[in-house]
Design a protein around this motif. Structure first.
Motif, PDB file in Angstrom:
ATOM      1  N   TYR A  11     -28.170   3.271  92.851  1.00 50.27           N
ATOM      2  CA  TYR A  11     -28.167   3.734  91.569  1.00 50.27           C
ATOM      3  C   TYR A  11     -27.546   5.164  91.637  1.00 50.27           C
ATOM      4  CZ  TYR A  11     -31.189  -0.052  90.211  1.00 50.27           C
ATOM      5  OH  TYR A  11     -31.955  -1.362  90.133  1.00 50.27           O
ATOM      6  N   GLY A  12     -26.734   5.579  90.367  1.00 51.25           N
ATOM      7  CA  GLY A  12     -26.162   6.748  90.391  1.00 51.25           C
ATOM      8  C   GLY A  12     -25.658   7.277  88.823  1.00 51.25           C
ATOM      9  N   GLY A  13     -26.079   8.554  88.669  1.00 50.84           N
ATOM     10  CA  GLY A  13     -25.640   8.926  87.361  1.00 50.84           C
ATOM     11  C   GLY A  13     -25.257  10.141  87.407  1.00 50.84           C
ATOM     12  N   ARG A  14     -24.593  10.955  86.268  1.00 52.56           N
ATOM     13  CA  ARG A  14     -23.828  12.195  86.376  1.00 52.56           C
ATOM     14  C   ARG A  14     -24.744  13.080  86.024  1.00 52.56           C
ATOM     15  NH1 ARG A  14     -18.577  13.550  84.686  1.00 52.56           N
ATOM     16  NH2 ARG A  14     -17.940  11.329  84.750  1.00 52.56           N
ATOM     17  N   ASP A  15     -25.332  14.022  87.338  1.00 54.55           N
ATOM     18  CA  ASP A  15     -26.409  14.914  87.492  1.00 54.55           C
ATOM     19  C   ASP A  15     -25.958  15.997  88.105  1.00 54.55           C
ATOM     20  OD1 ASP A  15     -28.618  16.154  88.631  1.00 54.55           O
ATOM     21  OD2 ASP A  15     -29.562  14.226  89.683  1.00 54.55           O
ATOM     22  N   SER A  16     -26.003  17.031  87.357  1.00 55.77           N
ATOM     23  CA  SER A  16     -25.366  18.341  88.039  1.00 55.77           C
ATOM     24  C   SER A  16     -26.332  19.154  88.879  1.00 55.77           C
ATOM     25  CB  SER A  16     -24.619  19.361  87.067  1.00 55.77           C
ATOM     26  OG  SER A  16     -25.792  19.358  86.071  1.00 55.77           O
TER      27      SER A  16
END
Ligand code: SPV
Ligand code: MN
Length: 631
Positions: free
Chosen positions: A425-430
């Motif tokens: 699972y991967g998201g755009r997380d800064s």
């Protein structure tokens, strides 16, 4: 009237409607499938939209070639200089999926989550039928048959698409497996998805009434209606429209329908390990599936089933509708090759100058003028709101068949799919989660990696960009069951497996204090290779409150092998520090969401609470941000 008589009467009426619009050859092709429910669906579509005539496309290459030819003849696509390449434009305000215009039809008494856009069934049907009425007048409609998942397999779902867009038909032809023969095997069963689309009235080839865009999903009838739009995410019925139907079907039948890539990772000594990956739109899903040196099975949608006690996964599709922005010769050699050589490619919403397509971030000098999604374009052109129009849209795309790619894995066509060993699972997380991490087990991973997924919004969806948004398993926008039930189905699925796939998270978007990304575009290769080694027990881990992270030495070795690069300890510390404050804030945000939902499995709250306690304990002992070297 007896039941049989009523059916006969209905079918006589159906045949009459069809006869009025289909010539003998097309009628024969439709009736040869012997499926009364499909005949009725097509007749109702025809009666509603009133096309001039109807073309029925079988799996015959001559029929398929007709559809491709019509897409050009009707100017929905324009040929480019490279053989087989065409371009299609969507309207200026029709450049992404439109969740606001997309609603489920809620039957009386059925409660939908407030997070799922819906409207009363009766009201919604009246509205969409009103908007579709007579929209195909003067034009030919197209009927196509496709199959979701490999044909002649447990995964297979038959679909019929009626549309007045030959671009839609052509796109589906590249993206899906032909389904006329699959439909024949279905016989007279009503068990198939029904998709009806019309561009509505068009001006200069684009939908005129985009403000009356309307997408309605009828779960009881397995039917989706879409009108006054052309953008593929809203119109290519087998993609995100069918996904909404298949999530519901999967939930009823005990399997999973996911917004996931599928890939084979090449391990040592010829070993291939299959992974699935859920990422919200435009967050690295396609580029992960295309990592040079690995194998692509699918880039967007996967069905997961239990077969012989094993988790098996299949690509729902057979092609790619991929984001073209930032595709460069150096970083994306595989797709660059396909996009620049002769062969069938549909480009959409790029800039065309002298018959050549250009896109944002292609590493080339953009021409000063050409044709793009705003029509005739030149540098400095502004839109009605005074905003400068870029030469291509951020969500410009390419459509190709998967088999065009140099690293296409023929396992894609296996009727039993591939044996799935890991889920990412991967998201755009800064600023919150580490670069790569393994969950403790299926429940922990499902809850803390999948059910807490958040991402910053992108141009793939109409609306403001860069806003941190909850996106349960990257599937929230497509959920046709309440979030709680969807999570429960995942937990049940894993519980049925002796060794369920192991769950990981990745974060490609972590930024340093200077606002720059901490990892490079191709570092993904190292993370998937580490996951591959981990699945075979070849690397150890460090326990953190949120999971299990790699050892520095293992990553340094993989960076040398895969990237020919030194991986510094400083980089390791930046990428793998436990950011306690941020992680606790995230748990709070997510808990609030689940507290407002009904029927959320107790395991969600328990797992998140336990994780919160572990993070708080570490924070009390070692501070707000804890280096992996201190764990
Ligand atoms: C996505 O945005 O997730 C896509 C493209 O895969 S669309 O067809 O628009 O959904
Ligand atoms: Mn997608």
């Amino acid at each position: 009237m007896g039941k049989k008589k009523a059916e006969n009467a209905a079918s006589a009426e159906v045949i009459e409607i069809l006869k009025a619009k289909l010539d003998a050859r097309n009628l024969e092709k439709l009736l040869a499938l012997g499926n009364p429910a499909m005949h009725r669906f097509v007749a109702e579509a025809v009666a509603l939209c009133q096309p001039e005539s109807v073309f029925v496309c079988t799996d015959d290459p001559a029929d398929i070639a007709y559809v491709r030819g019509q897409a050009v003849a009707r100017k929905e696509e324009t040929p480019l200089v490279t053989e087989g390449h065409t371009v299609h434009f969507d309207g200026y305000n029709d450049q992404g999926r439109d969740p606001g215009a997309t609603k489920y039809l809620a039957p009386p008494g059925v409660v939908f989550s407030p997070r799922i856009n819906h409207v009363g069934k009766e009201e919604g049907l009246v509205e969409v039928r009103e908007r579709m009425k007579d929209t195909m007048k003067g034009r030919q409609a197209l009927v196509r048959f496709f199959c979701l998942g490999p044909t002649e397999s447990e995964f297979a779902i038959s679909c019929v698409q009626v549309t007045d867009s030959f671009y839609v038909g052509h796109s589906e032809d590249l993206l899906y497996r032909q389904g006329y023969e699959q439909f024949r095997r279905l016989g007279d069963k009503p068990d198939f998805f029904r998709l009806l689309h019309s561009c509505g009235e068009t001006v200069d080839g684009v939908s005129k009434h985009h403000d009356k865009k309307c997408i309605r999903i009828d779960l009881e009838e397995n039917t989706v209606y879409s009108v006054n739009t052309q953008y593929a995410g809203n119109t290519v019925g087998l993609k995100k429209l069918s996904l909404r139907l298949s999530i519901n079907k999967a939930s009823r039948e005990g399997w999973l329908s996911e917004h996931m890539l599928l890939m084979g990772v090449n391990g040592p000594k010829g070993r291939v390990t299959y992974l699935a990956g859920a990422f919200p739109s435009a967050c690295g899903k396609t580029s992960t599936a295309m990592i040079p040196g690995e194998r692509i099975v699918g880039d967007d949608l996967a069905f997961l089933r239990i077969m012989g006690g094993q988790c098996r996964a299949a690509n729902v599709e057979h092609g790619i509708f991929g984001i073209i922005q930032d595709v460069k010769a150096a970083s994306d050699p595989l797709i660059w090759d396909v996009l620049t050589k002769p062969g069938e490619v549909i480009f959409s919403n790029v800039l065309v100058s002298d018959g050549t397509p250009y896109w944002l971030g292609d590493g080339r000098m953009a021409p000063a003028s050409g044709v793009n999604f705003s029509g005739s374009w030149q540098t400095g052109k502004k839109d009605a709101a005074g905003e400068e129009i870029p030469h291509a849209h951020k969500n410009a795309r390419y459509t190709i068949s998967l088999s065009k790619l140099g690293n296409y894995d023929a396992a894609c066509d296996n009727p039993r799919g591939v044996a799935l060993e890991g889920v990412i699972y991967g998201g755009r997380d800064s600023d919150t989660c580490v670069a790569v991490e393994e969950a403790f087990d299926w429940v922990h991973g499902t809850v803390t990696k999948g059910a807490t997924l958040e991402s910053e919004t992108t141009a793939a969806v109409i609306g403001k960009q860069g806003v941190r948004t909850f996106d349960l398993m990257s599937n929230l926008q497509f959920l046709s069951v309440p979030p709680g039930r969807y999570i429960a189905r995942h937990l049940e699925f894993g519980a049925k497996l002796k060794s369920p796939p192991r769950i990981f998270s990745v974060n490609y978007f972590l930024k340093g204090p200077d606002g720059k990304y901490l990892s490079g575009m191709l570092d993904k290769k190292v993370w998937v290779q580490w996951i591959e080694r981990r699945l075979h027990g070849e690397v150890e881990v460090i326990q953190t409150p949120t999971g299990q992270i790699p050892l520095y030495d293992d990553l340094a070795k993989l960076f040398r092998e895969c990237r020919k690069e030194e991986f510094t300890k400083e980089k390791y510390v930046e990428l793998f520090s436990v950011r306690c404050v941020k992680l606790l804030e995230k748990i709070e945000r997510i808990m609030k969401i689940y507290r407002s939902e009904t029927d959320v499995p107790e395991a969600v709250f328990k797992t998140l609470e336990a994780q919160g306690e572990r993070i708080a304990a570490l924070q009390a002992k070692k501070g707000d941000v804890v280096s992996p070297l201190e764990l």
